[in-house]
Design a protein around this motif. Structure first.
Motif, PDB file in Angstrom:
ATOM      1  N   THR A 156       0.851  -1.197   0.000  1.00  0.00           N
ATOM      2  CA  THR A 156       0.000   0.000   0.000  1.00  0.00           C
ATOM      3  C   THR A 156       0.892   1.255   0.000  1.00  0.00           C
ATOM      4  O   THR A 156       2.114   1.165   0.174  1.00  0.00           O
TER       5      THR A 156
ATOM      6  N   SER B 127      -5.729  -3.604  -1.929  1.00  0.00           N
ATOM      7  CA  SER B 127      -5.318  -3.002  -0.655  1.00  0.00           C
ATOM      8  C   SER B 127      -5.467  -4.021   0.473  1.00  0.00           C
ATOM      9  O   SER B 127      -4.840  -3.888   1.521  1.00  0.00           O
ATOM     10  N   ASN B 128      -6.303  -5.054   0.225  1.00  0.00           N
ATOM     11  CA  ASN B 128      -6.492  -6.080   1.246  1.00  0.00           C
ATOM     12  C   ASN B 128      -6.920  -7.370   0.560  1.00  0.00           C
ATOM     13  O   ASN B 128      -7.916  -7.379  -0.162  1.00  0.00           O
TER      14      ASN B 128
ATOM     15  N   HIS C 254      -3.678   0.100  13.223  1.00  0.00           N
ATOM     16  CA  HIS C 254      -2.628  -0.838  12.800  1.00  0.00           C
ATOM     17  C   HIS C 254      -1.448  -0.767  13.761  1.00  0.00           C
ATOM     18  O   HIS C 254      -1.316   0.180  14.538  1.00  0.00           O
ATOM     19  N   HIS C 255      -0.567  -1.756  13.610  1.00  0.00           N
ATOM     20  CA  HIS C 255       0.689  -1.843  14.363  1.00  0.00           C
ATOM     21  C   HIS C 255       1.585  -0.614  14.126  1.00  0.00           C
ATOM     22  O   HIS C 255       1.460   0.059  13.088  1.00  0.00           O
TER      23      HIS C 255
ATOM     24  N   LYS D 144       3.780   0.269  10.745  1.00  0.00           N
ATOM     25  CA  LYS D 144       3.173   0.607   9.450  1.00  0.00           C
ATOM     26  C   LYS D 144       3.678   1.946   8.932  1.00  0.00           C
ATOM     27  O   LYS D 144       3.689   2.933   9.664  1.00  0.00           O
TER      28      LYS D 144
ATOM     29  N   ASP E  83       2.525   3.716   6.100  1.00  0.00           N
ATOM     30  CA  ASP E  83       1.586   4.633   5.449  1.00  0.00           C
ATOM     31  C   ASP E  83       0.336   4.877   6.293  1.00  0.00           C
ATOM     32  O   ASP E  83      -0.068   4.044   7.091  1.00  0.00           O
TER      33      ASP E  83
ATOM     34  N   SER F 182      -4.487   3.645   5.965  1.00  0.00           N
ATOM     35  CA  SER F 182      -4.213   2.336   5.361  1.00  0.00           C
ATOM     36  C   SER F 182      -4.823   2.270   3.963  1.00  0.00           C
ATOM     37  O   SER F 182      -5.801   2.981   3.664  1.00  0.00           O
ATOM     38  N   GLY F 183      -4.257   1.389   3.136  1.00  0.00           N
ATOM     39  CA  GLY F 183      -4.818   1.183   1.797  1.00  0.00           C
ATOM     40  C   GLY F 183      -6.261   0.725   1.884  1.00  0.00           C
ATOM     41  O   GLY F 183      -7.113   1.126   1.074  1.00  0.00           O
ATOM     42  N   THR F 184      -6.549  -0.119   2.855  1.00  0.00           N
ATOM     43  CA  THR F 184      -7.920  -0.628   3.031  1.00  0.00           C
ATOM     44  C   THR F 184      -8.879   0.524   3.342  1.00  0.00           C
ATOM     45  O   THR F 184      -9.993   0.579   2.810  1.00  0.00           O
TER      46      THR F 184
ATOM     47  N   PRO G 244      -2.936  -6.210  13.781  1.00  0.00           N
ATOM     48  CA  PRO G 244      -2.800  -6.602  12.362  1.00  0.00           C
ATOM     49  C   PRO G 244      -3.628  -5.729  11.421  1.00  0.00           C
ATOM     50  O   PRO G 244      -3.270  -5.569  10.262  1.00  0.00           O
ATOM     51  N   GLY G 245      -4.762  -5.184  11.908  1.00  0.00           N
ATOM     52  CA  GLY G 245      -5.574  -4.328  11.029  1.00  0.00           C
ATOM     53  C   GLY G 245      -7.036  -4.338  11.441  1.00  0.00           C
ATOM     54  O   GLY G 245      -7.690  -5.380  11.381  1.00  0.00           O
TER      55      GLY G 245
ATOM     56  N   HIS H 274     -10.659  -2.022  10.929  1.00  0.00           N
ATOM     57  CA  HIS H 274     -11.294  -0.912  10.186  1.00  0.00           C
ATOM     58  C   HIS H 274     -12.739  -0.786  10.608  1.00  0.00           C
ATOM     59  O   HIS H 274     -13.463  -1.789  10.639  1.00  0.00           O
TER      60      HIS H 274
ATOM     61  N   PHE I 223      -4.731 -12.347   4.886  1.00  0.00           N
ATOM     62  CA  PHE I 223      -4.113 -11.520   3.822  1.00  0.00           C
ATOM     63  C   PHE I 223      -3.230 -12.412   2.934  1.00  0.00           C
ATOM     64  O   PHE I 223      -3.266 -12.341   1.706  1.00  0.00           O
TER      65      PHE I 223
END
Ligand code: NDP
Ligand SMILES: O=C(O)C1=N[C@H](C(=O)O)C[C@H](O)C1
Length: 233
Positions: free
Chosen positions: A73, A97-98, A131-132, A135, A137, A140-142, A180-181, A183, A206
């Protein structure tokens, strides 16, 4: 299938494990400053590297006839050029993105909910991603894909980090421990809130999705998405 891994960090290592358990072979692990990449040994490349390196990794593969699955991402300002290069080289490409099945279902749910909420002006939307701390960016891309899903189905026209406005979707990015993620999307009115949330418990979903995408793209030419792979309407 012979797989070249571009990026051998947290995701690269997990993809190697899952790919091998499904009978595939890892023929290259390309990390920083890799020289003499043996493209001819690869049936497919899977890139989970860094925002700064993904574009060069991907286009190098296209120029050498290797299809690419990319999960990196934070490089999407160059996505259209990557698509052009893929088509020019008659190669094959999937960026997502995911790659997890759960998040791809969540993308569909998000679009459906956005369509319903578009008629209800009393609700304002906001998003949060956690996120952790490693990361690179934000958002997140998601989160960006989710925001695009809302924009495509409502009067909202853009997303912004920590900034709201009539047509702006505000996104809050949190960095905590080893998460881990996660949203979530919230529609809020004066009287209630409607919230949808996806929580990844680990990185396996993922990695499995990326390997399934690599299996699916064999023998194909063109630019595809996880929607094609998973046959989601
Ligand atoms: N689409 C999806 O489903 C998912 C996407 N991601 C994304 O994947 C990417 C990687 O995530 P993650 O594995 O957690 O990150 P890591 O930092 O653990 O791994 C990235 C790896 O890429 C390496 N790298 C640096 N430069 C290059 C280069 N030029 N070519 C190849 N590799 C390079 C890094 O090496 P070094 O450490 O030496 O710099 C590191 O080993 C991120 O963009 C993340 O957002 C993550 C999870 C799921
Ligand atoms: O960096 C990560 O870890 C993740 N990155 C992806 C993103 O930016 O959306 C996917 C997942 O949330 C994990």
């Amino acid at each position: 299938m012979r797989i070249g891994l571009f990026g051998y960090g947290k995701m690269g290592r997990m993809i190697a494990e899952i790919a091998q358990s499904r009978g595939h072979k890892i023929v290259a692990k390309v990390d920083v400053d890799a020289a003499d990449i043996d493209y001819a040994s690869m049936d497919v490349a899977i890139d989970f590297s860094t925002p700064d390196s993904a574009f060069d990794n991907i286009t190098g593969c296209f120029e050498n006839g290797v299809p690419v699955i990319c999960g990196t991402t934070g490089w999407l300002n160059q996505y259209n050029e990557a698509v052009e290069r893929c088509n020019k080289n008659k190669s094959a490409f999937i960026y997502a993105s995911n790659f997890s099945l759960g998040v791809n279902i969540f993308f569909e749910l998000n679009a459906h909910l956005a369509k319903m909420m578009s008629k209800l002006e009393q609700y304002k939307v906001s998003m949060e991603e956690i996120h952790h701390t490693q990361k690179l960016d934000a958002p997140s891309g998601t989160a960006i894909t989710l925001a695009e899903g809302i924009i495509n189905n409502t009067a909202y026209t853009e997303w912004q980090l920590e900034k709201s406005g009539d047509k702006i979707i505000p996104i809050t990015s949190k960095r905590e421990g080893m998460v881990p993620g996660t949203h979530s999307i919230c529609y809020e009115s004066n009287v209630d809130s409607i919230e949808i949330k996806h929580t990844a418990h680990n990185r396996e979903g993922f990695a499995l999705g990326a390997v399934i995408a690599a299996e699916w793209i064999q023998g194909k030419t063109g630019v595809f998405s996880m929607k094609d792979v998973l046959n989601l309407s």
